[in-house]
Design an enzyme around this catalytic site. Structure first.
Site, mmCIF file in Angstrom:
data_model
loop_
_atom_site.group_PDB
_atom_site.id
_atom_site.type_symbol
_atom_site.label_atom_id
_atom_site.label_comp_id
_atom_site.label_asym_id
_atom_site.label_seq_id
_atom_site.Cartn_x
_atom_site.Cartn_y
_atom_site.Cartn_z
ATOM 1 N N LYS A 150 2.982 -33.346 61.835
ATOM 2 C CA LYS A 150 3.556 -32.094 61.325
ATOM 3 C C LYS A 150 2.530 -30.964 61.390
ATOM 4 O O LYS A 150 1.390 -31.131 60.966
ATOM 5 C CB LYS A 150 4.011 -32.289 59.878
ATOM 6 C CG LYS A 150 4.653 -31.076 59.224
ATOM 7 C CD LYS A 150 5.139 -31.433 57.824
ATOM 8 C CE LYS A 150 5.799 -30.269 57.126
ATOM 9 N NZ LYS A 150 4.823 -29.226 56.739
ATOM 10 N N HIS A 195 3.689 -24.436 58.158
ATOM 11 C CA HIS A 195 3.512 -24.630 56.710
ATOM 12 C C HIS A 195 4.158 -23.486 55.928
ATOM 13 O O HIS A 195 3.665 -23.068 54.879
ATOM 14 C CB HIS A 195 2.025 -24.745 56.364
ATOM 15 C CG HIS A 195 1.737 -25.721 55.252
ATOM 16 N ND1 HIS A 195 1.540 -27.059 55.478
ATOM 17 C CD2 HIS A 195 1.617 -25.557 53.909
ATOM 18 C CE1 HIS A 195 1.299 -27.674 54.321
ATOM 19 N NE2 HIS A 195 1.352 -26.788 53.363
#
Length: 402
Positions: free
Chosen positions: A265, A289
């Site tokens: 991620k 993020h």
């Protein structure tokens, strides 16, 4: 798996309001969620969840990217067997929506991670537990019961502690490991800096570490019991997570010790996506993020097409950052994402109405997604493709934030 008509939630709201004078517990309007959450949260809690890096230009870019892609609806298409189910890593899910990892949920409401995990189980939506949680791995698993749960890893430096976290997650039914790559140190976040507040230093959000038997044993061996010195223990735990980046080569250690899919991620560049593919990991999340790490970066949605083209179907490409509506989910699917993670809106719902508030937000997103796909002529997720959109900028699109 029989399809679920998520649009029935809209019918229920109208029925309850018209016939029972019962209105939704929290707003269904995504543009009001943050405002209502701010009204009930402390300034520190609100700043932590709503803040971003620098002048928030990346947060704004995330929203502007969505506004610049427009859906082109099709009509007169059969919808009798509409379904938004997806298959990820060999597992069937009823929708492409995943509740993404958000830390310190106890900062926003006493229902915290366990409450959100519970309602995710009720809705059959995957829940992703953050390493930075105010609930333990075991407590979240118990609350989630038979639900789908993924574990997001902030990559601790001590290999014995790391192995303990992986072992606990696997033993407690977490099936997918989501490894965050973009948070080896904190971004510059003025909204938190101006208040001099980092919840982990206060002992909030460290429960995954504090409940870990290996971390506890190592900490006590150094002469301290966690409960006797929360601040000291907090500093020790944070030091395990901070200020030392890992390398691509170290991914092999995770592959060796995790039996199941691994998702990387924080990918924003096509070359990094190709490098991720070389590691042998099964998936990646195109994510910045939520604009909390690098100021002045591109919107995450703008990174998605190049990354999808770079890895094709060799990896499962997922998406997050800036998602607020069902239309946002559709746009990410059209640009090639196989699933979409959502974070802030669910936490705003949690802040406003506890676990039931979080549940309402998820139900609204699912209903909005279902209705939007149907009205745009998309019977299944497979019908979502780039031909369904045009990139067009209107003057009003400069209003970027929801």
């Amino acid at each position: 798996m029989p399809p679920v008509n998520f649009g029935s939630y809209q019918t229920k709201i109208y029925h309850d309001g018209t016939n029972l004078n019962r209105l939704p517990a929290i707003t269904t309007n995504p543009t009001l969620l943050e405002k209502h959450a701010r009204e009930v949260l402390s300034s520190r809690a609100y700043s932590y969840i709503a803040g971003g890096a620098g002048e928030k230009s990346t947060m704004e870019a995330n929203r502007l990217a969505f506004r610049q892609w427009k859906l082109v609806p099709r009509v007169m298409r059969p919808m009798d067997d509409q379904s938004i189910s997806v298959n990820l890593f060999g597992q069937e899910y009823k929708s492409p929506l995943i509740v993404g990892p958000v830390g310190v949920q106890g900062l926003f409401h006493r229902d915290k991670e366990t409450g959100v995990a519970q309602v995710c189980s009720e809705l059959d939506v995957p829940y992703t537990l953050s390493t930075a949680s105010s609930s333990s791995i075991e407590d979240v698993a118990a609350a989630n019961q038979a639900g789908h749960r993924w574990f997001q890893l902030y990559w601790v430096h001590d290999e014995e502690i790391l192995l303990s976290l992986l072992k606990r997650a696997k033993e407690n039914g977490f099936t997918v490991l989501v490894v965050s790559l973009d948070t080896w140190t904190l971004g510059w976040r003025p909204t938190d800096l101006d208040q001099g507040y980092f919840p982990f230093y206060a002992g909030i959000g460290n429960d995954v570490g504090f409940s870990d038997p290996v971390f506890r044993a190592k900490h006590e061996k150094k002469g301290g019991k966690i409960e006797d010195d929360i601040i000291g223990a907090a500093n020790a735990w944070v030091s395990e997570l901070d200020d030392r980046p890992h390398t691509w080569e170290q991914v092999e250690f995770l592959r060796k010790h995790w039996q199941g899919p691994i998702v990387l991620k924080g990918i924003q560049h096509a070359d990094d996506a190709r490098r991720a593919l070389e590691t042998g990991c099964e998936g990646l999340v195109v994510s910045n993020h939520g604009g909390r790490q690098v100021d002045g970066a591109i919107g995450s949605l703008d990174a998605l097409p190049d990354i999808v083209d770079a890895v094709g179907d060799k990896m499962t490409v997922m998406f997050d950052s800036g998602v607020r509506t069902g239309a946002d989910v559709i746009k990410a699917l059209c640009l090639g994402a196989k699933a979409v993670l959502v974070g802030r809106p669910v936490i705003y719902g949690l802040a406003i109405g506890g676990k039931e508030g979080a549940k309402s937000v998820i139900e609204c997103l699912l209903a909005d997604l279902w209705q939007g796909m149907g009205l745009a002529g998309m019977r299944t997720v497979a019908d979502c493709n780039r031909d369904c959109m045009r990139r067009i900028s209107y003057p009003g699109d400069l209003k970027t934030m929801l």
